[in-house]
Design a protein around this motif. Structure first.
Motif, mmCIF file in Angstrom:
data_model
loop_
_atom_site.group_PDB
_atom_site.id
_atom_site.type_symbol
_atom_site.label_atom_id
_atom_site.label_comp_id
_atom_site.label_asym_id
_atom_site.label_seq_id
_atom_site.Cartn_x
_atom_site.Cartn_y
_atom_site.Cartn_z
ATOM 1 N N ALA A 137 -33.019 -12.110 -41.723
ATOM 2 C CA ALA A 137 -33.397 -13.516 -41.903
ATOM 3 C C ALA A 137 -32.410 -14.337 -41.061
ATOM 4 C CB ALA A 137 -33.117 -13.878 -43.278
ATOM 5 N N GLY A 138 -32.209 -14.106 -39.808
ATOM 6 C CA GLY A 138 -31.435 -14.989 -38.906
ATOM 7 C C GLY A 138 -30.058 -14.849 -38.933
ATOM 8 N N GLY A 139 -29.416 -13.954 -39.936
ATOM 9 C CA GLY A 139 -28.268 -13.910 -39.834
ATOM 10 C C GLY A 139 -27.389 -14.843 -40.918
ATOM 11 N N ALA A 140 -26.115 -14.848 -40.851
ATOM 12 C CA ALA A 140 -25.322 -15.623 -41.686
ATOM 13 C C ALA A 140 -24.041 -16.243 -40.965
ATOM 14 C CB ALA A 140 -24.918 -14.870 -42.730
ATOM 15 N N LEU A 141 -23.415 -17.453 -41.546
ATOM 16 C CA LEU A 141 -22.420 -18.218 -40.666
ATOM 17 C C LEU A 141 -21.285 -17.824 -41.628
ATOM 18 C CD1 LEU A 141 -24.144 -21.802 -40.033
ATOM 19 C CD2 LEU A 141 -23.669 -19.888 -38.414
ATOM 20 N N GLU A 142 -20.072 -17.255 -40.692
ATOM 21 C CA GLU A 142 -18.894 -16.925 -41.269
ATOM 22 C C GLU A 142 -18.025 -17.873 -41.073
ATOM 23 O OE1 GLU A 142 -15.373 -13.742 -40.841
ATOM 24 O OE2 GLU A 142 -16.998 -13.646 -39.546
ATOM 25 N N GLN A 165 -31.432 -20.918 -39.301
ATOM 26 C CA GLN A 165 -32.940 -20.872 -38.734
ATOM 27 C C GLN A 165 -32.949 -21.606 -37.527
ATOM 28 O OE1 GLN A 165 -35.272 -23.354 -41.745
ATOM 29 N NE2 GLN A 165 -37.124 -22.690 -40.559
ATOM 30 N N ILE A 166 -32.292 -22.900 -37.604
ATOM 31 C CA ILE A 166 -32.389 -23.400 -36.222
ATOM 32 C C ILE A 166 -31.748 -22.774 -34.941
ATOM 33 C CG2 ILE A 166 -31.413 -25.458 -35.028
ATOM 34 C CD1 ILE A 166 -31.601 -27.089 -37.769
ATOM 35 N N LEU A 167 -30.791 -21.980 -35.242
ATOM 36 C CA LEU A 167 -30.145 -21.228 -34.137
ATOM 37 C C LEU A 167 -31.080 -20.242 -33.664
ATOM 38 C CD1 LEU A 167 -26.386 -20.911 -35.179
ATOM 39 C CD2 LEU A 167 -27.214 -22.334 -33.353
ATOM 40 N N ALA A 168 -31.701 -19.442 -34.686
ATOM 41 C CA ALA A 168 -32.906 -18.444 -34.526
ATOM 42 C C ALA A 168 -33.875 -18.909 -33.552
ATOM 43 C CB ALA A 168 -33.172 -17.968 -35.674
ATOM 44 N N GLU A 169 -34.431 -20.188 -33.991
ATOM 45 C CA GLU A 169 -35.545 -21.034 -33.166
ATOM 46 C C GLU A 169 -35.256 -21.287 -31.527
ATOM 47 O OE1 GLU A 169 -36.480 -24.224 -35.650
ATOM 48 O OE2 GLU A 169 -37.306 -23.064 -37.303
ATOM 49 N N HIS A 170 -34.023 -21.352 -31.451
ATOM 50 C CA HIS A 170 -33.590 -21.782 -30.216
ATOM 51 C C HIS A 170 -32.415 -20.909 -29.659
ATOM 52 C CE1 HIS A 170 -35.284 -25.772 -30.473
ATOM 53 N NE2 HIS A 170 -34.974 -25.811 -31.783
ATOM 54 N N ALA A 171 -32.765 -19.655 -29.662
ATOM 55 C CA ALA A 171 -31.646 -18.587 -29.513
ATOM 56 C C ALA A 171 -31.500 -18.426 -27.947
ATOM 57 C CB ALA A 171 -32.445 -17.304 -30.112
ATOM 58 N N THR A 172 -32.676 -18.803 -27.306
ATOM 59 C CA THR A 172 -32.228 -18.866 -25.738
ATOM 60 C C THR A 172 -31.970 -19.934 -25.050
ATOM 61 O OG1 THR A 172 -34.840 -19.274 -25.318
ATOM 62 C CG2 THR A 172 -34.166 -16.952 -25.707
ATOM 63 N N ASP A 173 -31.965 -21.067 -25.783
ATOM 64 C CA ASP A 173 -31.532 -22.517 -25.153
ATOM 65 C C ASP A 173 -30.521 -22.913 -26.087
ATOM 66 O OD1 ASP A 173 -31.100 -24.923 -24.322
ATOM 67 O OD2 ASP A 173 -33.490 -25.251 -23.863
ATOM 68 N N LEU A 174 -29.247 -22.700 -25.910
ATOM 69 C CA LEU A 174 -28.293 -23.270 -26.607
ATOM 70 C C LEU A 174 -28.013 -24.929 -26.751
ATOM 71 C CD1 LEU A 174 -25.227 -20.990 -25.953
ATOM 72 C CD2 LEU A 174 -27.106 -20.679 -27.544
ATOM 73 N N ASP A 175 -28.329 -25.476 -25.469
ATOM 74 C CA ASP A 175 -28.431 -26.970 -25.520
ATOM 75 C C ASP A 175 -29.414 -27.500 -26.387
ATOM 76 O OD1 ASP A 175 -27.416 -29.316 -24.161
ATOM 77 O OD2 ASP A 175 -29.223 -29.551 -23.292
ATOM 78 N N ALA A 176 -30.668 -26.819 -26.638
ATOM 79 C CA ALA A 176 -31.564 -27.284 -27.525
ATOM 80 C C ALA A 176 -31.232 -27.092 -28.811
ATOM 81 C CB ALA A 176 -33.001 -26.348 -27.179
ATOM 82 N N ALA A 177 -30.390 -25.928 -29.213
ATOM 83 C CA ALA A 177 -30.213 -25.562 -30.445
ATOM 84 C C ALA A 177 -29.028 -26.711 -31.029
ATOM 85 C CB ALA A 177 -29.376 -24.131 -30.352
ATOM 86 N N ALA A 178 -28.212 -27.277 -30.138
ATOM 87 C CA ALA A 178 -27.235 -28.288 -30.403
ATOM 88 C C ALA A 178 -27.964 -29.393 -30.800
ATOM 89 C CB ALA A 178 -26.265 -28.416 -29.235
ATOM 90 N N HIS A 179 -28.865 -29.869 -29.883
ATOM 91 C CA HIS A 179 -29.531 -30.976 -30.144
ATOM 92 C C HIS A 179 -30.422 -30.903 -31.416
ATOM 93 C CE1 HIS A 179 -28.982 -32.183 -25.960
ATOM 94 N NE2 HIS A 179 -29.487 -33.671 -26.352
ATOM 95 N N ALA A 180 -30.969 -29.919 -31.773
ATOM 96 C CA ALA A 180 -31.805 -29.577 -32.903
ATOM 97 C C ALA A 180 -31.178 -29.664 -34.313
ATOM 98 C CB ALA A 180 -32.681 -28.281 -32.775
ATOM 99 N N LEU A 181 -29.671 -29.169 -34.103
ATOM 100 C CA LEU A 181 -28.949 -29.315 -35.236
ATOM 101 C C LEU A 181 -28.250 -30.649 -35.590
ATOM 102 C CD1 LEU A 181 -26.650 -26.208 -34.609
ATOM 103 C CD2 LEU A 181 -28.137 -26.661 -36.538
ATOM 104 N N VAL A 182 -28.063 -31.456 -34.545
ATOM 105 C CA VAL A 182 -27.882 -32.786 -34.589
ATOM 106 C C VAL A 182 -28.953 -33.693 -35.310
ATOM 107 C CG1 VAL A 182 -27.412 -34.943 -33.403
ATOM 108 C CG2 VAL A 182 -25.786 -32.893 -33.132
ATOM 109 N N GLN A 183 -30.179 -33.229 -34.756
ATOM 110 C CA GLN A 183 -31.262 -33.997 -35.155
ATOM 111 C C GLN A 183 -31.499 -34.052 -36.697
ATOM 112 O OE1 GLN A 183 -33.075 -36.369 -33.367
ATOM 113 N NE2 GLN A 183 -34.024 -36.956 -35.573
#
Length: 583
Positions: free
Chosen positions: A149-154, A214-232
C-alpha cells in the motif's frame, strides 16, 4: 521556488525534487536549498539538503531562514575535508546560531526573542553509504519504508515544541534563540533506492502519512512533481502556513566503504626502480635516503624549480594491497592540507604525474633517532624545546580531526637550528575518512616501543595516545632508556596494564629535577584518562615548576635506583649477620 529532479555522477548518485510556496500567507518565511557537488567533494563531503522555517511572529525570520540554509551549505563545504560530517555540520550550525543571536541582540527585538532572527532548521547530509541528520525545531524528516500500500513513513526527527494547551504551544528549541544550541543528530546506513522526505509544519500538519505515501507512489518517477503534489494537497486541505517539501531518492551508493579521495591517483601505474642520476617525471634522482618494508625514499631535484624534494614510492611487496595503497596515497593528501611550520609540506610541481608516488619538501638535518645514536642523553632545555615544537605540529593535526598514531624519533626531523618537523603520515587516522567504516581490530599502526598501551587493547588512538608517544620520546631523550622497557607491547589486557611499573627517570638521570620526573610519570600513565588533558598542558608543565608537582616528595630510593637499593639492603643484611655472629 521549484527545482527539477537531477542527478550527479560518481560513486554516490541522488535525485531531488523541491517545492516551496507562501501558501495563503503574504510572505514565504521558509527557505530551502541543496547542493550536489562533483568529485572529489562528493566523496569527501557528500550531498546536502536543508530547509528552515521562520517564526510567524517575527518580521525578520525570513532573513534568519535564508541565512541558516545558505551559510550551512556554503560553510559546510568550506570546512576541513578531514573533519567528520558531524563535527563539520555542528561547528557551522553553532557559528550560524551565534550570528543570528547576535543580530537579535543588536536589533529592536532584543527583549522579545520570538520576534527576532529565529528559525527552525533541518538538514540531511548523504556521504558515502551513510545519512546524517541534523535537526532543531519542528520541521520533519521522514524515510520512506517500502512495503504494501505504498509503504510507510519513518520519522527521523522529533518536534522541539512545548504545548501549553491544545491550542497554544511554543518552540522549545530553535536557531538564534540563545547563545547555546542543542542539535539533534542521527546517523544511519543507506541503500540504493531509499527515499527521504523533508517538510515544514505547514505540510505535515494537514496531511496524513497514508496520504503522503499515496502521493509519493503516484509520482514515483518524478520527484519534482511529487514535491509539488504534496504542497498542493496540504494547501487544498486548508493549510494557512508556508509550505515547503524536499524529496530525495538515493539512486546509487558506493560499492564499498572506500571513497574516491585521490582524484584518480590510485589508477596510475607504479614507478620503475629509481637510481641515482636518473631523470624521473621531471625530477633528477640524487640518492636513496632510506628503505623500509613500507616504502623507499629518495632525494631528488625538481628540474623546473631546482628545489630539493623527497620522493617516496611504495614498497614492491605492498603494491597489491588496496589498504596499503590507500594509506600511501593518504600521506601526501594529509601533507597538502596541513599548513604548520612543524609539519612537512607537500611539494607542488604543477605537472601531471605519470606514476603513483608522493613528493614532499626536503629537510636538511637528522632524525631524532640519529640524535639518540649520536647523543644518548640531551639537556633538559633542548628536550623541552623539541617537545613544544612537536606538540605544536601535532595540534595542527588535531584541529583537522587527525591523530598521528606513529610519533617516534624516526618521524621527527631536526635541522641545524634545532627546528623540529614531523614527517611520515602513513599511520595517521583521519576521522572524516574513517567515518562510516568499521573499526578494524588489527595490531597498532605505530612502532611498539612508542605506542600507547590502550592501542594494544584495540582501542582507537586519540590525542592522548600521541601524548604518551611524545612523552616516551622525552623520557628517552633525557635518559637514553624507555619508561617501561619492552613490557607495554606484551600487555594485552587492562589487568596486565595496571601491573605496569613506571621506572623513574631519576634512576637513570640523577641530575633531573624530581618534579620533571612527576610530569613524565603523569604523561606516561597506562590509563589515558590519568594523563594530561591536552598536549599543551604537558608541554607547559614540562617547562614550569608547577606547585602540584613540586609538593610531591622525591621518589624513594627503590624507585630512583633499584640496583643501589638492592646493594644497600644486601649490605645491611650482611652487617646484621656479622653482628649476630660476634654475639
Amino acid at each position: 521556488m521549484t527545482v527539477s529532479a537531477f542527478e550527479t555522477g560518481g560513486s554516490l548518485r541522488v535525485s531531488l525534487g523541491q517545492c516551496s510556496t507562501a501558501g495563503r500567507k503574504p510572505v514565504n518565511q521558509d527557505f530551502h536549498g541543496a547542493y550536489i557537488p562533483r568529485e572529489p567533494e562528493l566523496s569527501s563531503k557528500g550531498v546536502v539538503v536543508a530547509l528552515a522555517d521562520g517564526i510567524s511572529a517575527s518580521a525578520v525570520s525570513r532573513i534568519a531562514s535564508e541565512a541558516a540554509v545558505r551559510s550551512f551549505i556554503e560553510d559546510y563545504y568550506g570546512t576541513a575535508e578531514s573533519w567528520t560530517v558531524k563535527t563539520a555540520a555542528q561547528r557551522v550550525l553553532m557559528a550560524t546560531n551565534s550570528w543570528l543571536h547576535a543580530q537579535t541582540r543588536r536589533s529592536e527585538y532584543r527583549w522579545d526573542k520570538d520576534r527576532g532572527y529565529v528559525c527552525t532548521f533541518t538538514a540531511l547530509v548523504l556521504k558515502s553509504r551513510t545519512a546524517h541528520v541534523f535537526h532543531v525545531g519542528d520541521a520533519r524528516l521522514y524515510r520512506l519504508v517500502e512495503g504494501r500500500a505504498g509503504g510507510a513513513l519513518e520519522p527521523l526527527t522529533r518536534e522541539h515544541r512545548t504545548w501549553m494547551s491544545p491550542e497554544r504551544s511554543y518552540l522549545s528549541r530553535a536557531m538564534g534563540v540563545s547563545e547555546q544550541l542543542e542539535i539533534d543528530y542521527l546517523a544511519l546506513p543507506v541503500e540504493a533506492g531509499e527515499r527521504f522526505l523533508l517538510m515544514t509544519d505547514g505540510v505535515y500538519e494537514h496531511l496524513s502519512e497514508a496520504r503522503m505515501c499515496q502521493i509519493l507512489a503516484e509520482h514515483a518517477t518524478d520527484l519534482d512533481a511529487a514535491a509539488h503534489a504534496l504542497v498542493q494537497a496540504a494547501f487544498d486541505a486548508g493549510s494557512d502556513d508556508n509550505l515547503t517539501v524536499q524529496v530525495v531518492r538515493v539512486e546509487e551508493v558506493p560499492l564499498g566503504q572506500a571513497e574516491e579521495l585521490y582524484s584518480g591517483e590510485a589508477r596510475l601505474p607504479f614507478p620503475p626502480q629509481l637510481e641515482p642520476r636518473m631523470v624521473f617525471d621531471g625530477y633528477r634522482i640524487l640518492r636513496q635516503l632510506h628503505a623500509s618494508d613500507r616504502s623507499h625514499a629518495y632525494l631528488a631535484v625538481d628540474q623546473a624549480t631546482s628545489d630539493k624534494v623527497v620522493i617516496k614510492i611504495l614498497a614492491t611487496e605492498l603494491r597489491e594491497s588496496p589498504k596499503h595503497v590507500e594509506r600511501f596515497l593518504m600521506e601526501e593528501w594529509i601533507a597538502r592540507r596541513i599548513d604548520n611550520p612543524h609539519v612537512v609540506k607537500a611539494h607542488r610541481s604543477g605537472r601531471r604525474r605519470r606514476y603513483l608516488y608522493s613528493v614532499t619538501e626536503f629537510i636538511e638535518g637528522r632524525t631524532l633517532a640519529q640524535w639518540l645514536r649520536d647523543e644518548p642523553r640531551l639537556e633538559l632545555g633542548t628536550v623541552r624545546s623539541l617537545v613544544e615544537q612537536i606538540a605544536r605540529g601535532l595540534r595542527a593535526f588535531y584541529r583537522l580531526e587527525m591523530v598521528h598514531q606513529d610519533v617516534r624519533p624516526h618521524n621527527v626531523m631536526v635541522d641545524a637550528t634545532g627546528h623540529a618537523t614531523l614527517i611520515d603520515f602513513g599511520s595517521v587516522r583521519v576521522a572524516g575518512i574513517a567515518e562510516g567504516r568499521p573499526e578494524e581490530a588489527n595490531d597498532p599502526l605505530g612502532t611498539a616501543a612508542y605506542t600507547a598501551p590502550e592501542c594494544f587493547l584495540g582501542e582507537p588512538a586519540t590525542p592522548r595516545s600521541d601524548m604518551y608517544s611524545l612523552a616516551v620520546i622525552a623520557y628517552q631523550l633525557l635518559t637514553g632508556a624507555l619508561p617501561y622497557g619492552t613490557e607495554v607491547a606484551k600487555t594485552r589486557s587492562r589487568a596486565a596494564q595496571r601491573r605496569l611499573a613506571y621506572r623513574s627517570a631519576l634512576s637513570v638521570n640523577r641530575e633531573l629535577p624530581a618534579w620533571v620526573d612527576e610530569v613524565l610519570r603523569k604523561a606516561l600513565h597506562p590509563q589515558p584518562k590519568r594523563r594530561f588533558e591536552a598536549l599543551s598542558e604537558f608541554a607547559y608543565e614540562l617547562r614550569q615548576q608547577s606547585p602540584a608537582f613540586l609538593k610531591k616528595s622525591r621518589p624513594p630510593l627503590v624507585e630512583r635506583d633499584p640496583v643501589l637499593f638492592g646493594k644497600g639492603v644486601a649490605a645491611l643484611l650482611a652487617l646484621l649477620v656479622l653482628v649476630l655472629l660476634l654475639e
